[in-house]
Write a protein that holds these residues in place. Structure first.
Motif, short mmCIF file in Angstrom:
data_model
loop_
_atom_site.label_atom_id
_atom_site.label_comp_id
_atom_site.label_asym_id
_atom_site.label_seq_id
_atom_site.Cartn_x
_atom_site.Cartn_y
_atom_site.Cartn_z
N ASN A 29 0.79 -1.23 0.00
CA ASN A 29 0.00 0.00 0.00
C ASN A 29 0.82 1.28 0.00
OD1 ASN A 29 -2.29 -1.70 0.19
ND2 ASN A 29 -1.97 -1.84 2.38
N GLU A 30 1.99 1.21 -0.59
CA GLU A 30 2.75 2.44 -0.83
C GLU A 30 3.44 2.27 -2.18
OE1 GLU A 30 5.66 2.89 2.32
OE2 GLU A 30 6.88 1.21 1.63
N THR A 31 3.77 3.41 -2.79
CA THR A 31 4.58 3.33 -4.00
C THR A 31 6.04 3.17 -3.59
OG1 THR A 31 4.92 5.70 -4.10
CG2 THR A 31 2.98 4.84 -5.25
N ALA A 32 6.89 2.80 -4.55
CA ALA A 32 8.32 2.70 -4.28
C ALA A 32 8.86 4.06 -3.80
CB ALA A 32 9.06 2.25 -5.53
N GLU A 33 8.39 5.13 -4.44
CA GLU A 33 8.85 6.47 -4.07
C GLU A 33 8.44 6.83 -2.64
OE1 GLU A 33 7.29 5.66 -6.89
OE2 GLU A 33 8.41 6.50 -8.60
N HIS A 34 7.19 6.53 -2.29
CA HIS A 34 6.75 6.80 -0.93
C HIS A 34 7.52 5.96 0.08
CE1 HIS A 34 2.64 8.58 -2.23
NE2 HIS A 34 3.51 9.53 -1.99
N GLY A 35 7.82 4.73 -0.28
CA GLY A 35 8.60 3.86 0.61
C GLY A 35 9.98 4.44 0.89
N ALA A 36 10.62 4.96 -0.14
CA ALA A 36 11.95 5.56 0.03
C ALA A 36 11.87 6.79 0.94
CB ALA A 36 12.54 5.93 -1.33
N MET A 37 10.83 7.60 0.76
CA MET A 37 10.65 8.78 1.60
C MET A 37 10.31 8.39 3.04
SD MET A 37 8.73 11.27 -1.14
CE MET A 37 8.85 12.75 -0.12
N ARG A 38 9.50 7.34 3.19
CA ARG A 38 9.15 6.86 4.53
C ARG A 38 10.39 6.40 5.28
NH1 ARG A 38 8.91 2.07 5.98
NH2 ARG A 38 8.55 1.20 3.89
N GLU A 39 11.25 5.64 4.61
CA GLU A 39 12.47 5.14 5.27
C GLU A 39 13.38 6.31 5.69
OE1 GLU A 39 13.30 2.20 6.32
OE2 GLU A 39 11.65 1.04 5.45
N ALA A 40 13.47 7.32 4.83
CA ALA A 40 14.31 8.48 5.16
C ALA A 40 13.78 9.20 6.40
CB ALA A 40 14.37 9.45 3.97
N SER B 178 4.42 1.37 -9.66
CA SER B 178 4.02 0.87 -8.34
C SER B 178 2.51 0.71 -8.34
CB SER B 178 4.41 1.86 -7.24
OG SER B 178 5.81 1.99 -7.15
N LEU B 179 2.03 -0.50 -8.17
CA LEU B 179 0.59 -0.76 -8.16
C LEU B 179 0.21 -1.20 -6.76
CD1 LEU B 179 0.56 -2.63 -11.56
CD2 LEU B 179 -0.01 -0.23 -11.13
N ALA B 180 0.07 -0.20 -5.88
CA ALA B 180 -0.08 -0.49 -4.45
C ALA B 180 -1.32 -1.34 -4.19
CB ALA B 180 -0.12 0.81 -3.66
N ARG B 181 -2.40 -1.06 -4.92
CA ARG B 181 -3.64 -1.79 -4.64
C ARG B 181 -3.52 -3.27 -4.90
NH1 ARG B 181 -7.15 3.07 -6.63
NH2 ARG B 181 -6.05 2.59 -8.55
N ILE B 182 -2.71 -3.65 -5.87
CA ILE B 182 -2.55 -5.09 -6.14
C ILE B 182 -1.17 -5.59 -5.69
CG2 ILE B 182 -4.28 -5.19 -7.98
CD1 ILE B 182 -1.97 -5.17 -10.00
N ASN C 30 4.62 5.75 -12.59
CA ASN C 30 3.17 5.82 -12.85
C ASN C 30 2.81 7.17 -13.45
OD1 ASN C 30 3.64 3.82 -10.91
ND2 ASN C 30 1.56 3.98 -10.11
N PRO C 31 1.95 7.21 -14.47
CA PRO C 31 1.58 8.48 -15.09
C PRO C 31 0.95 9.45 -14.09
CG PRO C 31 0.68 6.64 -16.35
CD PRO C 31 1.32 6.06 -15.13
N THR C 32 0.11 8.93 -13.21
CA THR C 32 -0.44 9.80 -12.17
C THR C 32 -0.39 9.07 -10.84
OG1 THR C 32 -2.69 9.02 -12.42
CG2 THR C 32 -2.05 10.91 -13.76
N GLU C 33 -0.11 9.86 -9.84
CA GLU C 33 0.05 9.36 -8.46
C GLU C 33 -1.11 8.47 -8.02
OE1 GLU C 33 1.61 9.99 -4.31
OE2 GLU C 33 2.46 10.34 -6.29
N ASP C 34 -2.33 8.89 -8.32
CA ASP C 34 -3.49 8.18 -7.78
C ASP C 34 -3.80 6.88 -8.51
OD1 ASP C 34 -5.85 10.58 -9.14
OD2 ASP C 34 -4.64 9.06 -10.10
N GLU C 35 -3.00 6.54 -9.51
CA GLU C 35 -3.19 5.23 -10.13
C GLU C 35 -2.35 4.15 -9.46
OE1 GLU C 35 -4.12 5.17 -14.48
OE2 GLU C 35 -3.21 7.13 -14.39
N ALA C 36 -1.69 4.50 -8.36
CA ALA C 36 -0.84 3.52 -7.66
C ALA C 36 -1.71 2.45 -7.00
CB ALA C 36 0.03 4.20 -6.62
#
Ligand SMILES: [Zn+2]
Ligand SMILES: [Zn+2]
Lengths: 180, 180
Positions: free
Chosen positions: A77-88, B106-110, B174-180
């Motif tokens: 439930n996080e993107t790779a980018e959010h994960g990197a920011m979370r760890e920082a 990043s496909l957080a939902r799946i 991802n093209p847009t953040e909310d498609e994660a």
């Protein structure tokens, strides 16, 4: 971190499930099949406004006391980018802006894929989170090369340096094939 | 693919393990904790010598009969790059050379992270593997946009087209953040 193979419970025997083509870790108690996949580590090479680089001295095993980049397992439930920011944030109370992907390192032997981003700190104040003894900003020529926690920290620091010098934005990969 | 949450055996209840800070999937029968992590899908946008793009028509669920890129779950004991090449061979008997990373989605939902590489076919002969009904090379303006299996196939084809036109080598996301 959890290593099912060392456990006395849960999936711990290798068998080929019906319809599959290779051995998978299965639980002899309940029949559950654990499809093992490489785990994703997300991390960041972050620079302050004066170009110094953020490192954390580890407060937890393995490699307690050695220096590492903010990095850790990507959560659901996080993107790779959010994960990197979370760890920082968790490890260095660092607030930053990602500027691109630096490298993908495939560490087949330890079943990891590391996604390392580049970043700039949006404020220079950083402080140790619970998994760090100390956090510090280093100029590149003052980096503690002999006290780095893992080879990938060394790779990432050198790749970031190359990228920094050249304005290079293409992602790097393992320096040599056989280090996977 | 295995979905432990639907299972009557193995890890299926959420509890916070000792020393952790969030709920993890645990097995009420044997106490095993399944640390769930996003799974890595590796795939490839491969072009033939005449710039046509390789797609596979799916022979397996989900989305049987729809077109997809060669892609699948990364296995243990391979690099991301080798995984992408393995999938191209398994699904399309394609031999190719990777030319760089195209995108990380990043496909957080799946609970997936997709690493999509660019490639050129080293020979133009391709043929359907067991998971494909058919494989085919398409010029960009003849792609079957209405019959693509997944949104990420659409994204990757458009990102590859951008990259192809511009000589661009930086990884997309991802093209847009909310498609994660
Ligand atoms: Zn069990
Ligand atoms: Zn169990």
């Amino acid at each position: 971190m959890n290593n099912p193979i060392d456990s006395n419970a849960g999936p711990r025997l290798y068998r080929i499930p019906d319809g599959d083509d290779r051995e998978r870790l299965t639980c002899p108690d309940c029949g559950y099949v654990a499809y093992e996949n490489p785990r994703i580590v997300v991390g960041v090479v972050a620079r302050a406004s004066d170009e110094r680089i953020l490192l954390c001295r580890r407060a937890i095993p393995p490699r307690i006391g050695y220096w590492t980049l903010p990095a850790g397992y990507m959560e659901l439930n996080e993107t790779a980018e959010h994960g990197a920011m979370r760890e920082a944030w968790e490890e260095a109370r660092a607030q930053l802006e990602l500027t691109g992907l630096l490298a993908i390192y495939s560490l087949a032997r330890i079943h990891q894929v590391q996604l390392i981003y580049r970043a700039i700190l949006t404020q220079d104040e950083v402080s140790a989170g619970p998994e760090s003894q100390e956090v510090k900003l280093f100029h590149y020529d003052e980096l503690p090369w002999d006290e780095l926690a893992f080879p990938t920290v060394d790779w990432a620091l050198k790749h970031d340096h190359q990228a920094h010098l050249s304005g290079y934005t293409k992602a790097f990969s393992n320096p040599t094939e056989d280090e996977a």
